[in-house]
Each structure stands twice: as C-alpha cells, then as structure tokens.
Design a protein around this motif. Structure first.
Motif, PDB file in Angstrom:
ATOM      1  N   ARG A  50       0.871  -1.175   0.000  1.00  0.00           N
ATOM      2  CA  ARG A  50       0.000   0.000   0.000  1.00  0.00           C
ATOM      3  C   ARG A  50       0.909   1.225   0.000  1.00  0.00           C
ATOM      4  O   ARG A  50       1.778   1.365   0.866  1.00  0.00           O
ATOM      5  N   GLU A  51       0.675   2.060  -0.995  1.00  0.00           N
ATOM      6  CA  GLU A  51       1.476   3.278  -1.161  1.00  0.00           C
ATOM      7  C   GLU A  51       1.371   4.155   0.089  1.00  0.00           C
ATOM      8  O   GLU A  51       0.297   4.255   0.686  1.00  0.00           O
ATOM      9  N   GLY A  52       2.475   4.790   0.478  1.00  0.00           N
ATOM     10  CA  GLY A  52       2.430   5.677   1.642  1.00  0.00           C
ATOM     11  C   GLY A  52       3.413   6.818   1.477  1.00  0.00           C
ATOM     12  O   GLY A  52       4.023   6.976   0.418  1.00  0.00           O
ATOM     13  N   PRO A  53       3.602   7.604   2.532  1.00  0.00           N
ATOM     14  CA  PRO A  53       4.557   8.708   2.467  1.00  0.00           C
ATOM     15  C   PRO A  53       5.977   8.187   2.241  1.00  0.00           C
ATOM     16  O   PRO A  53       6.280   7.040   2.573  1.00  0.00           O
ATOM     17  N   ARG A  54       6.835   9.033   1.693  1.00  0.00           N
ATOM     18  CA  ARG A  54       8.232   8.655   1.454  1.00  0.00           C
ATOM     19  C   ARG A  54       9.067   9.185   2.619  1.00  0.00           C
ATOM     20  O   ARG A  54       9.165  10.401   2.817  1.00  0.00           O
ATOM     21  N   VAL A  55       9.631   8.258   3.389  1.00  0.00           N
ATOM     22  CA  VAL A  55      10.341   8.639   4.617  1.00  0.00           C
ATOM     23  C   VAL A  55      11.795   8.181   4.533  1.00  0.00           C
ATOM     24  O   VAL A  55      12.068   6.986   4.354  1.00  0.00           O
ATOM     25  N   ARG A  69      18.210  -0.165  12.428  1.00  0.00           N
ATOM     26  CA  ARG A  69      17.880   1.227  12.718  1.00  0.00           C
ATOM     27  C   ARG A  69      16.375   1.323  13.006  1.00  0.00           C
ATOM     28  O   ARG A  69      15.561   1.031  12.125  1.00  0.00           O
ATOM     29  N   PRO A  70      16.003   1.691  14.246  1.00  0.00           N
ATOM     30  CA  PRO A  70      14.574   1.882  14.513  1.00  0.00           C
ATOM     31  C   PRO A  70      14.084   3.169  13.865  1.00  0.00           C
ATOM     32  O   PRO A  70      14.824   4.153  13.809  1.00  0.00           O
ATOM     33  N   PHE A  71      12.869   3.164  13.368  1.00  0.00           N
ATOM     34  CA  PHE A  71      12.289   4.396  12.829  1.00  0.00           C
ATOM     35  C   PHE A  71      10.774   4.314  12.946  1.00  0.00           C
ATOM     36  O   PHE A  71      10.224   3.256  13.289  1.00  0.00           O
ATOM     37  N   GLU A  72      10.130   5.439  12.697  1.00  0.00           N
ATOM     38  CA  GLU A  72       8.662   5.465  12.757  1.00  0.00           C
ATOM     39  C   GLU A  72       8.124   5.804  11.381  1.00  0.00           C
ATOM     40  O   GLU A  72       8.618   6.726  10.725  1.00  0.00           O
ATOM     41  N   TYR A  73       7.118   5.037  10.974  1.00  0.00           N
ATOM     42  CA  TYR A  73       6.514   5.276   9.669  1.00  0.00           C
ATOM     43  C   TYR A  73       5.111   5.849   9.880  1.00  0.00           C
ATOM     44  O   TYR A  73       4.287   5.238  10.575  1.00  0.00           O
ATOM     45  N   ARG A 168       7.886  -1.156   2.382  1.00  0.00           N
ATOM     46  CA  ARG A 168       8.551  -1.104   1.074  1.00  0.00           C
ATOM     47  C   ARG A 168       9.748  -0.162   1.144  1.00  0.00           C
ATOM     48  O   ARG A 168       9.646   0.948   1.683  1.00  0.00           O
ATOM     49  N   LEU A 169      10.877  -0.614   0.601  1.00  0.00           N
ATOM     50  CA  LEU A 169      12.092   0.200   0.578  1.00  0.00           C
ATOM     51  C   LEU A 169      12.423   0.601  -0.851  1.00  0.00           C
ATOM     52  O   LEU A 169      12.296  -0.207  -1.776  1.00  0.00           O
ATOM     53  N   GLU A 170      12.858   1.843  -1.005  1.00  0.00           N
ATOM     54  CA  GLU A 170      13.356   2.320  -2.297  1.00  0.00           C
ATOM     55  C   GLU A 170      14.618   3.116  -2.034  1.00  0.00           C
ATOM     56  O   GLU A 170      14.852   3.572  -0.911  1.00  0.00           O
ATOM     57  N   VAL A 171      15.419   3.293  -3.092  1.00  0.00           N
ATOM     58  CA  VAL A 171      16.632   4.092  -2.934  1.00  0.00           C
ATOM     59  C   VAL A 171      16.509   5.343  -3.795  1.00  0.00           C
ATOM     60  O   VAL A 171      15.989   5.297  -4.917  1.00  0.00           O
ATOM     61  N   ALA A 178      11.548   4.508   3.144  1.00  0.00           N
ATOM     62  CA  ALA A 178      10.364   3.648   3.279  1.00  0.00           C
ATOM     63  C   ALA A 178       9.243   4.368   2.538  1.00  0.00           C
ATOM     64  O   ALA A 178       9.024   5.570   2.751  1.00  0.00           O
ATOM     65  N   THR A 179       8.555   3.635   1.650  1.00  0.00           N
ATOM     66  CA  THR A 179       7.572   4.311   0.785  1.00  0.00           C
ATOM     67  C   THR A 179       6.193   3.654   0.823  1.00  0.00           C
ATOM     68  O   THR A 179       5.360   3.928  -0.027  1.00  0.00           O
ATOM     69  N   GLY A 180       5.964   2.763   1.765  1.00  0.00           N
ATOM     70  CA  GLY A 180       4.659   2.108   1.854  1.00  0.00           C
ATOM     71  C   GLY A 180       4.782   0.910   2.773  1.00  0.00           C
ATOM     72  O   GLY A 180       5.855   0.636   3.311  1.00  0.00           O
ATOM     73  N   HIS A 181       3.686   0.203   2.945  1.00  0.00           N
ATOM     74  CA  HIS A 181       3.734  -0.977   3.812  1.00  0.00           C
ATOM     75  C   HIS A 181       2.910  -2.100   3.212  1.00  0.00           C
ATOM     76  O   HIS A 181       2.039  -1.889   2.362  1.00  0.00           O
ATOM     77  N   GLU A 182       3.205  -3.293   3.694  1.00  0.00           N
ATOM     78  CA  GLU A 182       2.506  -4.488   3.217  1.00  0.00           C
ATOM     79  C   GLU A 182       1.067  -4.511   3.747  1.00  0.00           C
ATOM     80  O   GLU A 182       0.802  -4.016   4.841  1.00  0.00           O
TER      81      GLU A 182
END
Ligand code: FES
Length: 200
Positions: A50-55, A69-73, A168-171, A178-182
C-alpha cells in the motif's frame, strides 16, 4: 432402591468429573504444544504494497551487517514503529543493491500488539527468550515470540503465527526510503486489503 440409584449417580459423578477435567486439560495442552512447536507457520510470500509517504531512514553504507535502525513510519492511525536491518543475504520483500541487502519490518508483534526488540546476539537471545536461533532475530518481551528478518519476518517461535508486515524500501541517490507498507498490516488489519487501495 431409589437411594441406591442416587448413590450410583454420585459415585459415577465422582469418577467421571475428574476424568473429564483431566481429559480436557490434556487435550488443551496437546493443542497448545502443537500450535507452539509443530504446526508450520505461514511463510511470507510476495508482498502486496500500500502506497504511503516517502520517509528517509538511512544512507547507504551507514549500517554494518546485522545492524538495525529503529524508525517510525507515519500512518493515518499514528506512527508505526519499525526496524530497518542490513542483512547478509537477500530476504523476501527486502531491497538488494548489489551486495547490500536490506529489509524493513513492523515492530508490532502479530500476536498481541507488543513492541518487538532487536536481539542481535543469538546467545543472549537463548537466555532471554529461551529460544536458540542461528542468527539475530526480533523478539517479543510479552510472550517470547520470535521473528526471523532473513526469512522476511517469518514467525519462528512462540505464540505468533503470522509474519511481520514489511515496509517497502526504495533508494533515492544514497538514501534508503520507506515508501509504503505491506497489506494486511497485521495485527492492525486482519483480513484482505480494502478494494482499490493496494497495488502489486
Ligand atoms: S504479544 Fe508478542 S508473543 Fe504475544
């Protein structure tokens, strides 16, 4: 005569009640042992995103092998705690850039919502979680469930059955995003993705 029947029923009850209780207990215990140790848990398949913000999470090369690395999405219902890990080999649903392999996983246990910890030392993990694994894992402090990042977040020990949702990871240049989630985002969502909101 009637008194004799009554006594017989009482005697029957005294015999059958403990037998039924003991039988019920052993049945419950057997099912529990089977579920915890023997029943195969689902393997993470090809993720539906599912598409989400780009973090932005880390820069390439910033993490060593098996570092996390912990992070918040950000999600509509509040921030999702997650880990981005660098792995020694590709993982299902992760991102590989040449010899660099990454995966991002939700930190919310799919059993009962507890926040997972990263356990980088399998020896310490075997003491803390009573679970000996051949590599680092994500462990749950509530009921000692464990998930394997190299298997795409598969549940490998304890009560959880479902794998962890992946992000989801992108470079972009040298930055990993991180650009979305499952979907489904377990345990927040149990079923299929709402129609029209997911993409393969
Ligand atoms: S909440 Fe994680 S194992 Fe139960």
């Amino acid at each position: 005569m009637r008194g004799g029947k009554k006594n017989l029923r009482r005697r029957d009850l005294v015999f059958y009640l403990p037998v039924a209780v003991a039988g019920g207990f052993f049945l419950w215990f057997g099912v529990r042992v089977y579920n915890l140790g023997l029943r195969e848990r689902p393997r993470p398949g090809e993720p539906v995103w599912r598409e989400g913000p780009r973090v932005a999470v880390v820069r390439r090369g910033e993490l060593g092998l098996w570092e996390a690395r912990p992070f918040e999405y950000p999600l509509a219902q509040g921030p999702l705690r997650a880990f981005l890990l660098r792995l020694p080999a590709p993982a299902p649903g992760g991102l590989s850039l040449g010899e660099e392999h990454y995966i991002a996983l939700s930190r919310i246990c799919t059993h009962q919502f507890c926040t997972l910890n990263y356990v980088p030392d399998p020896e310490a993990g075997s003491l803390l979680y009573n679970f000996r694994h051949k590599r680092p894992f994500l462990g749950c402090p509530c009921h000692f469930g464990a998930f394997d990042p190299l298997l795409g977040g598969k549940a490998v020990y304890g009560p959880p059955r479902h794998p962890l949702p992946r992000l989801r990871l992108e470079v972009e240049g040298e930055t990993l995003l991180a650009t979305g989630h499952e979907v489904p985002l377990r345990p927040l969502e149990g079923g299929r993705a709402p129609c029209g909101r997911s993409e393969a």
